[in-house]
Every structure is written in C-alpha cells, then in structure tokens.
Design a protein around this motif. Structure first.
Motif, short mmCIF file in Angstrom:
data_model
loop_
_atom_site.label_atom_id
_atom_site.label_comp_id
_atom_site.label_asym_id
_atom_site.label_seq_id
_atom_site.Cartn_x
_atom_site.Cartn_y
_atom_site.Cartn_z
N SER A 93 0.88 -1.17 0.09
CA SER A 93 0.09 0.12 -0.23
C SER A 93 0.93 1.42 0.04
N PRO A 94 0.46 2.33 -0.62
CA PRO A 94 1.31 3.63 -0.72
C PRO A 94 1.12 4.26 0.62
N GLN A 95 2.13 4.91 1.21
CA GLN A 95 2.19 5.57 2.23
C GLN A 95 1.67 7.04 2.08
N LEU A 96 0.39 7.43 2.48
CA LEU A 96 0.09 8.47 2.30
C LEU A 96 0.12 9.79 3.25
N SER A 132 -5.68 2.90 4.77
CA SER A 132 -6.31 2.94 3.43
C SER A 132 -7.68 2.02 3.88
#
Length: 241
Positions: free
Chosen positions: A38-41, A99
């Motif tokens: 998962s992208p780190q936002l 997320s």
C-alpha cells in the motif's frame, strides 16, 4: 506538511542507527517493507521505524492479527515494545490499515476514546478525517511527558453525544470502561484495535456487547503487530442502522 515531534524523530534515528550496524542480526533478516504494497499517504514515523525492524515470519492463529515485527533487540534495546507504545501508540498503523479504515469510515468523522498521544488521530487527520480525540488520563500519568501528535481532550468522553462519529477504541484496558463506552455510544460504526482476549483488552462485557448487538464488517488484512502483541483491527456496524 505534518510535523513530527522531536521525540519521535529521535527514536527513529536511533532505530535506523541500530539496525544498520555491522553484524546486527534478526530472526529473519527480511525488512517489513517487502510485505507492504500500500502507498504511504501520511507522515508516519511509527511505520518508518517499523520499516527498519526485521520481520518475524509467522502469522498468528488469530484471524486478522497480521504479521509480527521483531521489536525487542537484545537485551532490552532503546525501542522495545514498551518504549514504542509509550512514545507512539499501542497499535502500529500500516499504510494498508489506514486505507482500509478510510473505506470503513466512508466519510464519517471519528470519536477516538482512549487516544493516548493521539497517534492514530494524527494519521487519520492527515487523510482528511475529522477526529475528536479524548483520554481521561493526564498526559504525564504514563506517557513520558512527551509532545502529543494530535490534540487530546482530557475531559471525560461523551459517546452518547456524538452519534455522527464512528467510535474508535484502541487497546482499551481490561475492565468495565470499554463496555460502558460501547453501550453509551449511539452511532452506527465501531472501530476496534486490540487483542481479542478480554483479560488483555476491553473486558468480557465489551465483547459480549459486540457479539449481541453489532455485526462484524471485517478486519484489516494489513495489520502488523509489535513482537509479543496479538492485536487486530476490526470494524463493526450496528444492524439496521
């Protein structure tokens, strides 16, 4: 840009220095970053620190409990689980967790009861979630007197007064409090972080209330535990809400 408190930056630097030493060993030698897609936002120093730790490669027999992270370098290390929980939070938020949480909240604001230093509130607020964080314990009672990550109200929580907010409970202590908060809550969504053992978290009353009056929506498949913890991240909805 979210600002990282000085104590968190210092601990992250210590961890990176420790695991970069020649001869530093672990149970697996594999960094956790190889498992998280998962992208780190968010600015998430707790997760950044976890990325420096080696992975203990086994899944727990508890559904939704996720992976274990080896966070206890011998003999006691500067970032064992007790240090991390006092300086960040009892539960480690992965980018995948955050997320997943956004999907479960579906635009709802959050009432974070027992927020500690407000780390999860800080993470969610960076994603645009309106979070009201409360914790009746004074910040100097057990939290090393360090700067909080998010404003935390130390007056008693009012779960009945916030039906529009999802209720977030993260590692509530065993006893009557979690059950009382859940019974008083008048909204439709509960997010639970912690162990499923009532002797460790929340208490038997709380889990009985969940089983009788709430429907399990699911658990985050991305949840990562500190070594020795058996926590889950789950969402519940009040039937016919």
């Amino acid at each position: 840009m979210a600002v990282i408190p000085a104590h968190a930056s210092e601990l992250l630097g210590t961890a990176r220095e420790h695991w970069s030493r020649p001869g530093a060993t672990s149970l697996s030698g594999k960094p956790i970053r190889t498992l998280e897609a998962s992208p780190q936002l968010t600015v998430n120093p707790y997760w950044d620190l976890a990325l420096t730790l080696p992975l203990h490669e086994r899944r727990l027999p508890v559904p939704g409990s996720g992976m274990l992270v080896e966070a206890l370098p011998p003999p006691h290390g500067p970032f064992g689980w007790w240090v991390l929980q006092r300086r960040f939070a009892w539960a480690l938020p992965s980018p995948g967790d955050l997320s997943w949480l956004l999907e479960q909240l579906a635009g709802r604001p959050v009432l974070d009861v027992g927020a500690g230093l407000g780390y999860w509130a800080w993470q969610l607020s960076q994603l645009g979630v309106d979070v009201l964080a409360t914790d009746i314990a004074p910040s100097d009672a057990w939290l090393d007197e360090v700067e909080p990550f998010h404003p935390v109200d130390h007056s008693p929580a009012d779960p009945a007064g916030h039906p529009e907010r999802a209720l977030l409970l993260s590692w509530p202590p065993p006893g009557a409090l979690a059950g009382e908060v859940l019974r008083a809550y008048t909204g439709d969504t509960v997010i639970y972080l912690g162990e499923l053992n009532p002797e460790v978290c929340a208490g038997a009353d709380f889990f009985a209330e969940l089983a009788e009056h709430w429907t399990l929506l699911g658990h985050s498949p991305h949840h990562v535990n500190l070594y020795g913890c058996r926590g889950v991240l789950r969402a519940y909805r009040r039937p016919y809400a």
